[in-house]
Scaffold this active site. Structure first.
Site, PDB file in Angstrom:
ATOM      1  N   HIS A   1      68.647 137.893  57.661  1.00 41.49           N
ATOM      2  CA  HIS A   1      69.625 138.393  58.626  1.00 41.49           C
ATOM      3  C   HIS A   1      69.755 139.905  58.482  1.00 41.49           C
ATOM      4  O   HIS A   1      69.701 140.460  57.381  1.00 41.49           O
ATOM      5  CB  HIS A   1      70.979 137.721  58.401  1.00 41.49           C
ATOM      6  CG  HIS A   1      71.947 137.935  59.523  1.00 41.49           C
ATOM      7  ND1 HIS A   1      72.670 139.094  59.669  1.00 41.49           N
ATOM      8  CD2 HIS A   1      72.304 137.136  60.574  1.00 41.49           C
ATOM      9  CE1 HIS A   1      73.439 139.009  60.741  1.00 41.49           C
ATOM     10  NE2 HIS A   1      73.227 137.831  61.316  1.00 41.49           N
TER      11      HIS A   1
ATOM     12  N   LYS B   1      79.470 133.434  59.091  1.00 38.99           N
ATOM     13  CA  LYS B   1      79.508 134.609  58.218  1.00 38.99           C
ATOM     14  C   LYS B   1      80.605 134.462  57.148  1.00 38.99           C
ATOM     15  O   LYS B   1      80.909 133.358  56.703  1.00 38.99           O
ATOM     16  CB  LYS B   1      79.672 135.880  59.051  1.00 38.99           C
ATOM     17  CG  LYS B   1      78.568 136.033  60.107  1.00 38.99           C
ATOM     18  CD  LYS B   1      78.567 137.389  60.763  1.00 38.99           C
ATOM     19  CE  LYS B   1      77.433 137.460  61.780  1.00 38.99           C
ATOM     20  NZ  LYS B   1      77.319 138.798  62.403  1.00 38.99           N
TER      21      LYS B   1
ATOM     22  N   GLU C   1      67.140 139.618  66.540  1.00 42.58           N
ATOM     23  CA  GLU C   1      68.458 140.249  66.499  1.00 42.58           C
ATOM     24  C   GLU C   1      68.296 141.767  66.651  1.00 42.58           C
ATOM     25  O   GLU C   1      67.935 142.438  65.676  1.00 42.58           O
ATOM     26  CB  GLU C   1      69.138 140.023  65.149  1.00 42.58           C
ATOM     27  CG  GLU C   1      69.251 138.616  64.666  1.00 42.58           C
ATOM     28  CD  GLU C   1      69.889 138.614  63.278  1.00 42.58           C
ATOM     29  OE1 GLU C   1      70.961 138.015  63.147  1.00 42.58           O
ATOM     30  OE2 GLU C   1      69.337 139.221  62.346  1.00 42.58           O
TER      31      GLU C   1
ATOM     32  N   SER D   1      75.395 139.594  69.840  1.00 36.37           N
ATOM     33  CA  SER D   1      76.641 139.544  70.623  1.00 36.37           C
ATOM     34  C   SER D   1      76.551 138.550  71.782  1.00 36.37           C
ATOM     35  O   SER D   1      76.931 138.839  72.918  1.00 36.37           O
ATOM     36  CB  SER D   1      77.001 140.938  71.145  1.00 36.37           C
ATOM     37  OG  SER D   1      77.298 141.814  70.084  1.00 36.37           O
TER      38      SER D   1
ATOM     39  N   GLU E   1      72.131 141.886  58.505  1.00 35.61           N
ATOM     40  CA  GLU E   1      73.181 142.383  57.616  1.00 35.61           C
ATOM     41  C   GLU E   1      72.708 142.399  56.168  1.00 35.61           C
ATOM     42  O   GLU E   1      73.046 143.303  55.399  1.00 35.61           O
ATOM     43  CB  GLU E   1      74.441 141.528  57.777  1.00 35.61           C
ATOM     44  CG  GLU E   1      75.112 141.760  59.130  1.00 35.61           C
ATOM     45  CD  GLU E   1      76.058 140.637  59.550  1.00 35.61           C
ATOM     46  OE1 GLU E   1      76.642 140.761  60.631  1.00 35.61           O
ATOM     47  OE2 GLU E   1      76.191 139.654  58.797  1.00 35.61           O
TER      48      GLU E   1
ATOM     49  N   GLY F   1      77.620 142.371  66.571  1.00 34.47           N
ATOM     50  CA  GLY F   1      79.012 142.678  66.278  1.00 34.47           C
ATOM     51  C   GLY F   1      79.544 143.917  66.972  1.00 34.47           C
ATOM     52  O   GLY F   1      80.650 144.361  66.692  1.00 34.47           O
TER      53      GLY F   1
ATOM     54  N   ASN G   1      76.618 131.126  63.201  1.00 33.95           N
ATOM     55  CA  ASN G   1      76.723 131.778  61.897  1.00 33.95           C
ATOM     56  C   ASN G   1      78.163 132.220  61.686  1.00 33.95           C
ATOM     57  O   ASN G   1      78.613 133.203  62.271  1.00 33.95           O
ATOM     58  CB  ASN G   1      75.763 132.977  61.847  1.00 33.95           C
ATOM     59  CG  ASN G   1      75.803 133.698  60.518  1.00 33.95           C
ATOM     60  OD1 ASN G   1      76.378 133.201  59.552  1.00 33.95           O
ATOM     61  ND2 ASN G   1      75.198 134.872  60.472  1.00 33.95           N
TER      62      ASN G   1
END
Length: 545
Positions: free
Chosen positions: A126, A42, A201, A247, A128, A207, A40
């Site tokens: 996702h 991003k 996730e 990560s 985010e 991150g 990904n």
């Protein structure tokens, strides 16, 4: 940062133990699933850096399509360019998509457009996009996107995961179940087998540089596969690929890849670097044997902190923990619904009394008919009914041979609704044209109990508690019929077929439990902590559903 990692580790204890209790069936663990790695990218890069990254990927070794599937998700504006430049053994994914088809939706991109640009996959849900305050995508929005993607021929990377706060409050498994349920209600089990990859996730690890240990990740992945077994069947659980995304880098990928229920990775920052190819190579790592996995589970037990000592001691004496909160929620939701329904009926009575008008019997009959089929609009929990769609999950379980045909259910329930309305109208007249009377309040209580049972059976899919729930529904309708008989024999006789049908339904639900119970003690008759929980909702928001 270390304190947060420590808290996350401690909060993992509940998920670890519950996943241990709900181990995937042996057949599922032994099934060989093709390794899947997604990159990904991003919101990163420009034309030159994207080309440089693609050149680096193209310069790597050829992939073995029988062993590993590698998917890259560039920013949307570079998707078509990536399709032109990227080697043929890589496939492409979109990082997001619109919930529906084409139309007047400024700034959005439909699944069919993405497919036309060369994408074969779409990343949906996702963390985010779920968590960023500017976006806040809900479970229902994610589910609609998954459905739209599959209809357009795209495959889906479905992301699920919990925040640090949810983990520390021991809600990891409930959150993941809730996210999966939203999607499972809209797509078929077969889609999970062939067209959906689930990406776990842990939001606190994305991150941040933190990563769940291999043992921790394995246990949550095992729970996801166990949920699939219980909710969608063994075939879907054996086939679905569950990948890890938190990560991931070249240093931890191979250790993670050893875990039997980790089928690959969704990689973020590391997918922009040369080490991505090393992560792809982790598909060659041998899986841990059952003995090695047991040793790992023992050696990675983290000593409990003072905060969790009491919690750990409670778990030492019991395999599965009673979900007291669920029981309180069922009673609370039923009581709240009954209160709202009573208030509604009392308000109607007051309106007619204020105008010095007697409530007409036809009005009452229509009202009781409406409540018989839509009493759930007063509910504070999601209790959506199963539909007649071929892929509805309510019909994906093993069913007794004597189960009525699917089309018979709406006919039966429509007939029952008519009988409820007629019998209640007779009671209405027998009690002096009053909406508030002991027999009719008993009838309303029966409706509320039935709605709560529907939540347990069709939304949360708790097989064991559904048996207790349907027997409670049976007891409530038998009580209503007895009260109706005492008030008016005609009303009691009219309602009697409803008692007969719910008796048959009770036998059916009990038999479904017997056929689908894994038999390993993981599906008791009482609600177990960590399983799916129905979402709270505002009453009257499901009037048209």
């Amino acid at each position: 940062g270390m304190a947060a990692a420590s808290s996350a580790t401690a909060g993992m204890k509940s998920a670890r133990r519950q996943a241990l209790e709900l181990q995937t069936p042996a057949a599922a663990q032994e099934t060989e699933r093709k390794f899947w790695v997604g990159g990904n990218w991003k919101c990163n890069g420009d034309s030159q850096t994207i080309k440089s990254l693609i050149d680096a990927l193209n310069g790597g070794k050829a992939l073995d399509p029988s062993k590993v599937e590698v998917v890259c998700a560039p920013p949307l504006v570079y998707l078509e360019r990536a399709k032109q430049l990227l080697r043929g053994d890589f496939t492409l994914a979109a990082q997001n998509m619109w919930v529906g088809g084409e139309g007047a939706f400024t700034g959005e991109t439909s699944a069919s457009m993405l497919s036309d640009m060369g994408a074969e996959w779409a990343i949906v849900g996702h963390s985010e996009r779920r968590a960023l305050p500017q976006l806040r995508e809900s479970d229902s929005t994610v589910a609609l996107k998954v459905e739209a993607a599959l209809k357009a021929g795209l495959k889906v990377v479905l992301c699920v995961g919990e925040t640090l706060e949810e983990r520390e409050s021991e809600r990891t498994l409930g959150v993941i179940s809730r996210q999966l349920i939203a999607v499972a209600r809209r797509v078929s089990p077969k889609s999970f087998q062939t067209d959906i990859v689930i990406a776990y996730e842990p939001v606190w690890a994305i991150g941040t540089g933190k990563v769940a240990s291999p043992s921790q990740a394995q246990h949550v992945h095992a729970y996801i596969r166990s949920w699939m077994t219980h909710s969608l069947g063994e075939e879907a659980a054996e086939s679905v690929r569950v990948v890890y995304g938190g990560s991931v880098n070249a240093q931890n990928a191979h250790k993670l890849a050893q875990q039997p229920d980790i089928d690959g990775f969704l990689v973020g920052g590391a997918s922009l670097k040369a080490e991505f190819l090393s992560i792809v190579d982790s598909h060659k790592t041998d899986k841990l044997s059952k003995e090695q996995l047991e040793t790992q589970q023992t050696s990675h037990q983290t000593p409990p902190t003072n905060k969790h000592v009491k919690h750990v001691k409670q778990q030492q004496d019991t395999r599965l923990r009673l979900d007291v909160a669920a029981i309180a929620r069922y009673f609370g939701a039923t009581g709240a619904q009954m209160g709202l329904l009573t208030l509604f009926l009392a308000s109607l009575e007051r309106v007619f009394a204020y105008s010095n008008t007697q409530i007409p019997t036809p009005f009452a009959a229509v009202l009781f008919a409406f409540l018989s089929v839509r009493s759930r609009i007063f509910s504070v929990m999601d209790n959506s009914r199963p539909t007649l769609k071929k892929n509805d999950q309510a019909f994906s379980r093993k069913m007794p041979k004597w189960t009525p045909p699917r089309l018979a259910f709406p006919i039966i329930w429509s007939t029952i609704a008519v009988l409820r309305a007629l019998s209640s109208s007779v009671i209405f007249q027998a009690t002096g044209n009053k909406l508030i009377s002991p027999p009719l309040l008993a009838f309303c209580a029966h409706l509320c109990i039935g709605d709560t049972w529907n939540t347990i059976n069709n939304v949360e899919k708790r097989l064991g508690p559904a048996v207790i729930g349907v027997l409670t529904v049976l007891a409530s309708v038998a009580t209503v019929d007895a009260v109706y008989f005492a008030t008016s024999k005609v009303a009691g006789l009219i309602l009697l077929p409803s008692v007969v049908w719910i008796t048959i339904a009770s036998a059916l639900v009990t038999q479904v439990y017997r056929l689908n119970n894994p038999g390993d003690g993981s599906e008791p008759l009482y609600p177990v902590k960590g399983r799916a929980s129905a979402a709270w909702r505002v009453p009257f928001t499901s009037l048209t559903k």
